[in-house]
Enzyme design. Structure first.
Site, PDB file in Angstrom:
ATOM      1  N   ARG A   1       0.812  -1.216   0.000  1.00 11.61           N
ATOM      2  CA  ARG A   1       0.000   0.000   0.000  1.00 11.61           C
ATOM      3  C   ARG A   1       0.849   1.271   0.000  1.00 11.61           C
ATOM      4  NH1 ARG A   1      -4.886  -0.070   3.947  1.00 11.61           N
ATOM      5  NH2 ARG A   1      -5.359   1.637   2.547  1.00 11.61           N
ATOM      6  N   CYS A   2       2.155   1.123   0.126  1.00  8.76           N
ATOM      7  CA  CYS A   2       3.072   2.263   0.204  1.00  8.76           C
ATOM      8  C   CYS A   2       3.701   2.524  -1.166  1.00  8.76           C
ATOM      9  CB  CYS A   2       4.157   1.962   1.239  1.00  8.76           C
ATOM     10  SG  CYS A   2       5.495   3.171   1.268  1.00  8.76           S
ATOM     11  N   ARG A   3       3.592   3.748  -1.650  1.00 12.78           N
ATOM     12  CA  ARG A   3       4.127   4.102  -2.966  1.00 12.78           C
ATOM     13  C   ARG A   3       5.640   3.902  -3.034  1.00 12.78           C
ATOM     14  NH1 ARG A   3       6.237   8.764  -5.038  1.00 12.78           N
ATOM     15  NH2 ARG A   3       5.600   9.969  -3.231  1.00 12.78           N
TER      16      ARG A   3
ATOM     17  N   ARG B   1       6.417   0.248  -3.293  1.00  8.78           N
ATOM     18  CA  ARG B   1       6.147  -0.255  -4.650  1.00  8.78           C
ATOM     19  C   ARG B   1       7.246   0.178  -5.615  1.00  8.78           C
ATOM     20  NH1 ARG B   1       0.915   1.553  -3.296  1.00  8.78           N
ATOM     21  NH2 ARG B   1       1.128   3.292  -4.739  1.00  8.78           N
TER      22      ARG B   1
END
Length: 113
Positions: A9-11, A14
């Site tokens: 969920r963390c940019r 990713r």
């Protein structure tokens, strides 16, 4: 082997994962929110990062501000807090057999691989 401690969920996490994928190297993904770290494993990672446990804390998280920010905590207490509240752990963390980096900014990962 490379290992990434990842939160999908963390940019930034990713982005770090994409760097590893494009490197062509073998790596393992550990979604540490689903597979919680033991105190021993977290201490090992902190040692490879060559930082104090407080440097791994996401200090803008609500739980940190409300429950821990004003307390004088030992390193062992901080490790326990991170194990019990994995959302407080900075991410992504990429680890090799000998060293580790926090992928903030994600380009730090490139220096490790």
């Amino acid at each position: 082997m490379l290992k990434i401690y990842h939160n999908p969920r963390c940019r930034k996490s990713r982005e770090g994962l994409e760097i590893l994928k494009s490197s062509g190297k073998d790596f393992e993904i550990v979604e540490y929110l689903k597979e919680p770290l033991s105190e021993e494993k977290l201490k090992e990672i902190i040692e490879k990062l060559k930082i104090a446990p407080i440097e791994l804390v996401r200090k803008n998280e609500k739980v940190w501000k409300e429950e821990y920010k004003e307390k004088d905590l030992s390193d062992d207490e901080l490790v326990r807090i991170l194990v019990n509240n994995p959302r407080l752990i900075e991410r992504p963390i990429v680890v090799t057999d000998k060293e580790a980096v926090i992928g903030r900014p994600p380009e730090r990962i490139e220096k490790l691989i």
